[in-house]
Design an enzyme around this catalytic site. Structure first.
Site, mmCIF file in Angstrom:
data_model
loop_
_atom_site.group_PDB
_atom_site.id
_atom_site.type_symbol
_atom_site.label_atom_id
_atom_site.label_comp_id
_atom_site.label_asym_id
_atom_site.label_seq_id
_atom_site.Cartn_x
_atom_site.Cartn_y
_atom_site.Cartn_z
ATOM 1 C CG ASP A 1 18.778 -28.686 19.260
ATOM 2 O OD1 ASP A 1 19.178 -29.686 19.354
ATOM 3 O OD2 ASP A 1 18.938 -27.782 18.500
ATOM 4 C CG HIS A 2 18.310 -27.855 25.934
ATOM 5 N ND1 HIS A 2 18.416 -26.940 27.246
ATOM 6 C CD2 HIS A 2 16.979 -27.511 25.626
ATOM 7 C CE1 HIS A 2 17.372 -26.404 27.396
ATOM 8 N NE2 HIS A 2 16.636 -26.695 26.467
ATOM 9 C CB THR B 1 17.811 -21.641 19.250
ATOM 10 O OG1 THR B 1 17.110 -21.831 20.422
ATOM 11 C CG2 THR B 1 18.190 -20.196 19.073
ATOM 12 N N GLY C 1 15.897 -18.751 21.966
ATOM 13 C CA GLY C 1 16.949 -19.150 22.384
ATOM 14 C C GLY C 1 17.209 -19.217 23.862
ATOM 15 C CD GLU C 2 16.200 -21.832 27.659
ATOM 16 O OE1 GLU C 2 15.681 -21.838 28.451
ATOM 17 O OE2 GLU C 2 16.449 -23.268 26.989
ATOM 18 C CG ASN D 1 20.713 -24.602 24.811
ATOM 19 O OD1 ASN D 1 21.360 -25.520 25.455
ATOM 20 N ND2 ASN D 1 19.523 -23.986 24.897
ATOM 21 N N GLY E 1 6.321 -13.857 25.380
ATOM 22 C CA GLY E 1 6.287 -12.591 25.502
ATOM 23 C C GLY E 1 5.189 -12.049 24.112
ATOM 24 C CB ALA F 1 7.554 -8.855 20.441
ATOM 25 C CE LYS G 1 6.898 -19.744 31.550
ATOM 26 N NZ LYS G 1 7.828 -19.034 30.553
ATOM 27 N NE ARG H 1 6.267 -22.867 35.239
ATOM 28 C CZ ARG H 1 7.411 -22.710 34.185
ATOM 29 N NH1 ARG H 1 8.569 -22.342 34.477
ATOM 30 N NH2 ARG H 1 6.904 -23.079 32.857
#
Length: 333
Positions: free
Chosen positions: A37-38, A74, A106-107, A110, A174, A176, A194, A279
């Site tokens: 969803d960008h 997001t 999120g990024e 966006n 990550g 968390a 990665k 990648r």
């Protein structure tokens, strides 16, 4: 049972093309289809960014079997979490058992263009945690009074919701957010390419830890990974197809603060194709290709969603359905 999905690349194709690819993916034996969803794509030239919410409804109407979801959406800036709770409850009623809500923190690409002051990771995580709590509460209760740090509701109700809530997956790279997925989510989403140590040394242990805190194990979650693959019998084509997605190979330092698709495209196009290909699993041999994918299954991932980077998605879906999926199912039956 291991499931195999198709990534509908919203940043690369129009919404109508994606619908056709989704129908073809179902016919070709894929188990699921996921769309991002960008608001903006990774590149401006020939870029696309269809809104995920209306597209999901159309995709569910065009198909009958595949599970369809977001990878990822997001629910913290462009949307109020209550709107997402309402929208996915509606989708869950329209197509029971076939909808997944995948969320992430999120990024900036966006959110910043709409005037958002992009916060530090700690705040983005806190917003996601609060949003997930509110969404799940709205699905489970009526007349929800919620007083959080970032969101609040007063006697809010999602009136039309399915008997069984839509599964909620959390996407993370990550520890968390991965621990949070283990504690509260129905599934976990991450991406390939990665380095194996990230998955075996960081993410899967964090997921196990989070699940343990909730009295669960990894068997209680769907472990999903978006696997970036470029398979073709033509070696040059398999390699060069990855360059459209060269932005994925940019380091965090290289793309931090870049919220303009034109600038992101410029940075990506400056990379050699050998770097963009890092990648991806790039191969011309189906058995070699399957062996490399199998490494993720052997780590414990149960739901692999394949992202093919090339412009001819119909070809990719057809070849994958005929040559790769049968081999994977035979190995994991």
């Amino acid at each position: 049972m291991v499931r195999f999905g198709y990534k509908a690349s919203a940043e690369q194709f129009s919404p109508t093309e994606l619908l056709d690819f989704t129908v073809q993916a179902e016919e070709s034996g894929f188990d699921s289809v996921f769309i991002s969803d960008h608001l903006q794509p990774w590149r401006h030239t020939h870029g696309h960014a269809p809104a995920a919410l209306p597209w999901l409804g159309a995709a569910l109407a065009r198909t009958s079997r595949v599970t369809i979801g977001t990878s990822v959406l997001t629910p913290t800036f462009r949307y109020h979490p209550a709107m997402i709770a309402q929208a996915f409850a509606t989708l869950g009623l329209i197509a029971p058992g076939r909808v997944i809500l995948g969320v992430g923190s999120g990024e900036s690409l966006n959110e910043v263009p709409l005037g958002t002051a992009w916060p530090e990771p700690k705040e983005r995580f806190a917003r996601l945690k609060e949003a997930v709590t509110l969404i799940k509460q709205l699905w489970a209760e009526d007349r929800v009074d919620f007083e959080g740090t970032y969101y609040r509701t007063e006697k809010a109700t999602v009136y039309d919701k399915p008997e069984t809530p839509v599964p909620l997956y959390i996407g993370a790279s990550g520890p968390a957010a991965t621990r949070m997925a283990g504690r509260v989510a129905d599934g976990f989403i991450t991406t390939s390419g990665k380095g194996h140590d990230l998955y075996t040394g960081t993410l899967l242990p964090a997921l196990t830890e989070g699940a343990g805190k909730a009295g669960r194990t990894l068997d209680d979650l769907d472990l999903m990974i978006e696997v970036k693959v470029s398979f073709d019998h033509d070696a040059d084509r398999a390699l060069n197809d990855t360059h459209h997605w060269a932005a994925l190979a940019l380091s965090s330092d290289e793309k931090t603060g870049v919220e303009d698709p034109i600038e992101m495209e410029r940075l990506a196009d400056a990379l050699p194709v050998e770097r963009s290909a890092k990648r991806f699993i790039v191969s011309t041999d189906p058995d070699e290709h399957v062996a490399k994918i199998q490494e993720y299954i052997d780590m414990g991932f149960k739901h692999l969603v394949f992202h093919g980077p090339g412009p001819d998605q119909s070809r990719f879906i057809d070849v994958y359905g005929k040559e790769i999926l049968p081999r994977l199912r035979t190995r994991n039956s």
